[in-house]
Enzyme design. Structure first.
Site, PDB file in Angstrom:
ATOM      1  N   GLY A  16       0.886  -1.324  -0.012  1.00 49.22           N
ATOM      2  CA  GLY A  16      -0.005  -0.028  -0.047  1.00 49.22           C
ATOM      3  C   GLY A  16       0.789   1.302   0.089  1.00 49.22           C
ATOM      4  O   GLY A  16       0.310   2.170   0.309  1.00 49.22           O
ATOM      5  N   SER A  17       2.086   1.318  -0.816  1.00 48.95           N
ATOM      6  CA  SER A  17       2.598   2.532  -0.624  1.00 48.95           C
ATOM      7  C   SER A  17       1.929   3.744  -1.690  1.00 48.95           C
ATOM      8  O   SER A  17       2.111   4.736  -1.397  1.00 48.95           O
ATOM      9  CB  SER A  17       4.319   2.349  -1.065  1.00 48.95           C
ATOM     10  N   ASN A  18       1.432   2.795  -2.677  1.00 47.51           N
ATOM     11  CA  ASN A  18       0.817   3.876  -3.616  1.00 47.51           C
ATOM     12  C   ASN A  18      -0.690   4.506  -2.722  1.00 47.51           C
ATOM     13  O   ASN A  18      -0.857   5.555  -3.129  1.00 47.51           O
ATOM     14  CB  ASN A  18       0.531   3.339  -4.887  1.00 47.51           C
ATOM     15  N   MET A  50      -4.025  -7.579  -6.987  1.00 48.22           N
ATOM     16  CA  MET A  50      -3.463  -8.587  -7.778  1.00 48.22           C
ATOM     17  C   MET A  50      -4.500  -9.516  -8.485  1.00 48.22           C
ATOM     18  O   MET A  50      -4.367 -10.633  -8.409  1.00 48.22           O
ATOM     19  CB  MET A  50      -2.676  -9.479  -6.890  1.00 48.22           C
ATOM     20  N   HIS A  58       1.369   0.576 -12.904  1.00 49.05           N
ATOM     21  CA  HIS A  58       2.164  -0.739 -13.374  1.00 49.05           C
ATOM     22  C   HIS A  58       3.448  -0.189 -13.185  1.00 49.05           C
ATOM     23  O   HIS A  58       3.939   0.859 -13.902  1.00 49.05           O
ATOM     24  CB  HIS A  58       1.708  -1.383 -14.611  1.00 49.05           C
ATOM     25  N   ASP A  76      -8.816  -2.715 -18.322  1.00 50.85           N
ATOM     26  CA  ASP A  76      -9.458  -3.601 -19.111  1.00 50.85           C
ATOM     27  C   ASP A  76      -9.619  -4.989 -18.756  1.00 50.85           C
ATOM     28  O   ASP A  76      -9.222  -5.077 -17.543  1.00 50.85           O
ATOM     29  CB  ASP A  76      -9.402  -3.391 -20.803  1.00 50.85           C
ATOM     30  N   GLU A 127       6.459   6.267  -9.198  1.00 49.02           N
ATOM     31  CA  GLU A 127       4.852   5.921  -9.151  1.00 49.02           C
ATOM     32  C   GLU A 127       4.109   6.659  -8.560  1.00 49.02           C
ATOM     33  O   GLU A 127       2.992   7.171  -8.704  1.00 49.02           O
ATOM     34  CB  GLU A 127       4.666   4.357  -8.656  1.00 49.02           C
TER      35      GLU A 127
HETATM   36  C1  GRF Z   1       3.533  -1.170  -7.469  1.00 48.95           C
HETATM   37  O1  GRF Z   1       4.615  -1.524  -7.869  1.00 48.95           O
HETATM   38  C2  GRF Z   1       2.160  -1.105  -8.460  1.00 48.95           C
HETATM   39  O2  GRF Z   1       2.804  -0.402  -9.644  1.00 48.95           O
HETATM   40  C3  GRF Z   1       2.048  -2.491  -8.840  1.00 48.95           C
HETATM   41  O3  GRF Z   1       1.809  -3.177  -7.611  1.00 48.95           O
HETATM   42  C4  GRF Z   1       3.024  -2.494  -6.682  1.00 48.95           C
HETATM   43  C5  GRF Z   1       2.046  -2.005  -5.654  1.00 48.95           C
HETATM   44  O4  GRF Z   1       3.078  -1.692  -4.524  1.00 48.95           O
HETATM   45  N1  GRF Z   1       0.683  -2.543  -9.466  1.00 48.95           N
HETATM   46  P1  GRF Z   1       2.253  -0.661  -2.944  1.00 48.95           P
HETATM   47  O5  GRF Z   1       1.360  -1.916  -2.588  1.00 48.95           O
HETATM   48  O6  GRF Z   1       1.529   0.495  -3.769  1.00 48.95           O
HETATM   49  O7  GRF Z   1       3.645  -0.457  -2.312  1.00 48.95           O
END
Ligand code: GRF
Length: 207
Positions: A11-13, A89, A108, A140, A173
């Protein structure tokens, strides 16, 4: 913008999105964070930020469609308008895609269409490319195949190991995802359906 975020892991994003919303850099309310994995660290991050969380395990449903229907129900309950996948995922079925047409985005960790699927950083590293990066795209049914919204390049430097590369991509990201979500919140995402047989194109208008 009422945003729902789907996660499976660290969950860093998600954290970047929560921080940006809290600081006002992102004009969005995170209405709910849903994980398909019980105990995912991303859920703690959301809870700490005071955002409602839900765990909907794909293992509890007889089909991918039934799992997606449960997610749709939870998103609707929270009046979600846009959905951001952040390390989610699972592949989406039409059940979820049709509930939020062209309103689901993903990030991604590679320059698509190169290196789709799992462990894109390792794929790029092993291939020996000199430039990789990250991509935000509309989702998609395919694996990282939807129309590309924005990309950032990241060099692979001499002496890099995979950890260093992962870290450098993640930094980009976090910035790129917030930037794109803010553009969407400002109504700057334009979808241009292609001619028959051609890919749909999307672009961001300048602020
Ligand atoms: C990130 O590298 C994202 O691009 C991919 O999965 C990873 C998730 O990382 N889809 P986080 O859980 O957001 O740290």
């Amino acid at each position: 913008m009422n945003l729902g975020v789907l996660v499976s892991g660290t969950g860093s994003n998600l954290q970047a999105i929560l921080d940006a919303a809290a600081s006002g850099r992102l004009d969005a309310t995170i209405r709910v964070v849903i994980s398909n994995k019980p105990g995912a660290p991303a859920l703690d991050r959301a809870a700490r930020a005071g955002v409602p969380v839900a765990t909907i395990s794909h293992r509890d449903y007889p089909s991918r469609e039934a799992f997606d229907a449960a997610i749709v129900e939870r998103l609707r309950e929270s009046s979600v308008e846009w959905v951001a996948l952040a390390g989610f995922m699972r592949l989406l079925t039409r059940t979820l895609l049709d509930a939020f047409p062209r309103r689901i985005v993903n990030i991604h960790p590679a320059l698509l269409p190169a290196f789709p699927g799992v462990d894109a950083q390792q794929q790029a590293f092993d291939y020996g490319v000199k430039i990789t990066g990250c991509t935000v795209h509309l989702v998609d049914e395919g694996t990282d195949t939807g129309p590309i919204i924005a990309q950032r390049a990241v060099p692979i430097l001499n002496g890099d190991d995979i950890q260093a590369l992962r870290h450098r991509i993640l930094e980009q990201e976090h910035e790129l995802y917030v930037e794109v979500l803010q553009a969407i919140a400002e109504g700057r995402l334009v979808v241009e359906p292609g001619e028959p047989g051609k890919r749909t194109r999307v672009r961001l208008l300048e602020p």
